[in-house]
Motif scaffolding. Structure first.
Motif, PDB file in Angstrom:
ATOM      1  N   LEU A  18       0.896  -1.107  -0.187  1.00 46.03           N
ATOM      2  CA  LEU A  18       0.061   0.130  -0.070  1.00 46.03           C
ATOM      3  C   LEU A  18       0.880   1.387  -0.164  1.00 46.03           C
ATOM      4  N   ALA A  19       0.971   2.031  -1.135  1.00 48.23           N
ATOM      5  CA  ALA A  19       1.699   3.169  -1.404  1.00 48.23           C
ATOM      6  C   ALA A  19       1.026   4.574  -1.835  1.00 48.23           C
ATOM      7  N   ALA A  20      -0.273   4.518  -1.581  1.00 46.79           N
ATOM      8  CA  ALA A  20      -1.049   5.583  -2.237  1.00 46.79           C
ATOM      9  C   ALA A  20      -1.388   6.598  -1.333  1.00 46.79           C
ATOM     10  N   GLY A  21      -0.853   6.673  -0.173  1.00 48.10           N
ATOM     11  CA  GLY A  21      -1.561   7.655   1.068  1.00 48.10           C
ATOM     12  C   GLY A  21      -0.927   9.013   0.788  1.00 48.10           C
ATOM     13  N   ARG A  22      -1.181  10.004   1.323  1.00 51.07           N
ATOM     14  CA  ARG A  22      -0.756  11.452   1.058  1.00 51.07           C
ATOM     15  C   ARG A  22       0.394  11.681   2.086  1.00 51.07           C
ATOM     16  N   GLY A  23       0.276  11.099   3.275  1.00 54.22           N
ATOM     17  CA  GLY A  23       1.218  11.379   4.297  1.00 54.22           C
ATOM     18  C   GLY A  23       1.313  12.804   5.037  1.00 54.22           C
ATOM     19  N   GLU A  24      -0.048  13.226   5.179  1.00 57.28           N
ATOM     20  CA  GLU A  24      -0.328  14.509   5.767  1.00 57.28           C
ATOM     21  C   GLU A  24       0.610  14.734   7.102  1.00 57.28           C
ATOM     22  N   PHE A  96       6.549  -5.849 -11.095  1.00 60.37           N
ATOM     23  CA  PHE A  96       5.739  -4.935 -10.275  1.00 60.37           C
ATOM     24  C   PHE A  96       4.812  -4.699 -11.044  1.00 60.37           C
ATOM     25  N   ARG A  97       3.525  -4.703 -10.582  1.00 58.48           N
ATOM     26  CA  ARG A  97       2.379  -4.074 -11.199  1.00 58.48           C
ATOM     27  C   ARG A  97       1.664  -2.968 -10.541  1.00 58.48           C
ATOM     28  N   TYR A  98       1.277  -2.082 -11.401  1.00 61.19           N
ATOM     29  CA  TYR A  98       0.736  -0.790 -10.544  1.00 61.19           C
ATOM     30  C   TYR A  98      -0.801  -0.790 -10.569  1.00 61.19           C
ATOM     31  N   SER A  99      -1.259  -0.186  -9.368  1.00 60.91           N
ATOM     32  CA  SER A  99      -2.760   0.069  -9.441  1.00 60.91           C
ATOM     33  C   SER A  99      -2.663   1.582  -9.189  1.00 60.91           C
ATOM     34  N   SER A 100      -2.692   2.406 -10.332  1.00 62.97           N
ATOM     35  CA  SER A 100      -2.650   3.748 -10.265  1.00 62.97           C
ATOM     36  C   SER A 100      -3.876   4.555 -10.134  1.00 62.97           C
ATOM     37  N   GLU A 101      -4.075   4.829  -8.773  1.00 62.48           N
ATOM     38  CA  GLU A 101      -5.488   5.260  -8.342  1.00 62.48           C
ATOM     39  C   GLU A 101      -5.703   6.782  -8.826  1.00 62.48           C
ATOM     40  N   GLU A 102      -4.581   7.520  -8.742  1.00 56.31           N
ATOM     41  CA  GLU A 102      -4.448   9.096  -8.993  1.00 56.31           C
ATOM     42  C   GLU A 102      -4.900   8.966 -10.482  1.00 56.31           C
ATOM     43  N   ARG A 103      -4.231   8.362 -11.282  1.00 63.05           N
ATOM     44  CA  ARG A 103      -4.312   8.409 -12.784  1.00 63.05           C
ATOM     45  C   ARG A 103      -5.707   8.008 -13.374  1.00 63.05           C
ATOM     46  N   ASP A 104      -6.363   6.783 -12.692  1.00 63.33           N
ATOM     47  CA  ASP A 104      -7.584   6.214 -12.799  1.00 63.33           C
ATOM     48  C   ASP A 104      -8.815   7.104 -12.366  1.00 63.33           C
ATOM     49  N   PHE A 105      -8.674   7.848 -11.133  1.00 65.45           N
ATOM     50  CA  PHE A 105      -9.740   8.289 -10.486  1.00 65.45           C
ATOM     51  C   PHE A 105      -9.502   9.900 -10.217  1.00 65.45           C
ATOM     52  N   GLY A 106      -8.302  10.106  -9.867  1.00 65.60           N
ATOM     53  CA  GLY A 106      -7.819  11.472  -9.274  1.00 65.60           C
ATOM     54  C   GLY A 106      -7.779  11.592  -7.843  1.00 65.60           C
ATOM     55  N   TYR A 107      -7.774  10.612  -7.027  1.00 65.45           N
ATOM     56  CA  TYR A 107      -7.817  10.436  -5.797  1.00 65.45           C
ATOM     57  C   TYR A 107      -7.544   8.895  -5.323  1.00 65.45           C
ATOM     58  N   ALA A 108      -7.194   8.940  -3.873  1.00 69.36           N
ATOM     59  CA  ALA A 108      -6.728   7.566  -3.388  1.00 69.36           C
ATOM     60  C   ALA A 108      -8.115   6.804  -2.983  1.00 69.36           C
TER      61      ALA A 108
END
Length: 264
Positions: A18-24, A96-108
């Motif tokens: 899991l590597a999608a977080g913003r890390g606020e 590795f395979r990627y699930s690119s949430e930002e590219r696909d939906f614009g958000y995590a």
């Protein structure tokens, strides 16, 4: 993990980081660098769980990305390498395979939504099980053992959690551990709750109805947290757990990151 042996072999075990977080909480460090790429003892933070997986011979790995995800994909590309001793003796091709949430939906998509999105890659068959580990924890010796996944597959449980002793920032813990090896939402009288390590084994069915209402593949881009799903399955006695006492640090703040690097 002491479970009955299985008479049915399972396919090669896959894993997700899991590597999608913003890390606020890590700002300003994460304003221009994704949290999983922050340096810990000379290599990216997410390299530590990746190395542990590769040492265990688990080479089919999915990484979900969102915030500054293109940096992660550019850094690793499709073919990873192991930054410590070469661990693979099986001759397996590693990729590795990627699930690119930002590219696909614009958000995590949050944790459950992100795993559901990656489910067709992680568990294409009904009987598949897979590892999930957060890319922002430091647990360099964690044993991602294939036999453990096979035992989990034979158990019939939906999830197997690894819990850790409570760190100072989470003194009340998340889940308790019953004497029968089942996870509990609340500790029995005189007991304690432990912290979820963000490392677990999952069965595909856990991310399908009635446990999860997000469609496999998450085509609608539903953002959904994991905790409510876990608590529901725990209440139904479908989640096993064990306590991990090895090195484990949630690298959640600049102070923790600095201390970890200072202790090298």
């Amino acid at each position: 993990m002491r479970l009955a042996p299985s008479s049915k072999p399972i396919p090669a075990v896959r894993a997700m980081i899991l590597a999608a977080g913003r890390g606020e909480r890590m700002r300003p460090l994460t304003d221009h660098t994704p949290k999983p790429l922050l340096q810990v003892r000379g290599k990216p933070l997410m390299q530590w769980p990746l190395d542990a997986l590769l040492r265990a011979g688990i080479s089919d790995i999915v990484i979900n990305t969102a915030w500054l995800g293109e940096q992660i994909e550019e850094y690793y590309g499709p073919m990873p390498s192991v930054s410590s001793e070469p661990p693979l003796g099986s001759g397996e091709r590693t990729g590795f395979r990627y699930s690119s949430e930002e590219r696909d939906f614009g958000y995590a998509l949050e944790t459950a939504g992100g795993i559901a999105r990656a489910l067709p890659m992680l568990a294409p068959r009904e009987q598949d099980v897979f590892w999930v580990a957060a890319g922002d924890i430091f647990a360099p010796e964690f044993p991602f053992v294939r036999e453990t996944a096979q035992q989990f597959a034979a158990s019939g449980k939906l999830v197997h959690l690894w819990l850790v002793p409570n760190p100072p920032h989470n003194p009340k813990g998340d889940f308790a551990l019953g004497s029968d090896g089942l996870a509990l939402n609340e500790a029995p009288e005189g007991g304690v709750r432990h912290t979820f390590s963000a490392i677990a084994l999952y069965r595909r069915q856990f991310f399908e109805p009635p446990w999860c209402t997000v469609l496999p593949g998450n085509p609608q881009g539903t953002a959904a947290p994991l905790a409510p799903l876990l608590r529901k399955a725990i209440e139904a006695g479908q989640v096993s757990a064990e306590l991990y006492r090895g090195t484990w640090i949630d690298v959640g703040t600049p102070e923790r990151l600095a201390q970890l690097n200072a202790d090298e």
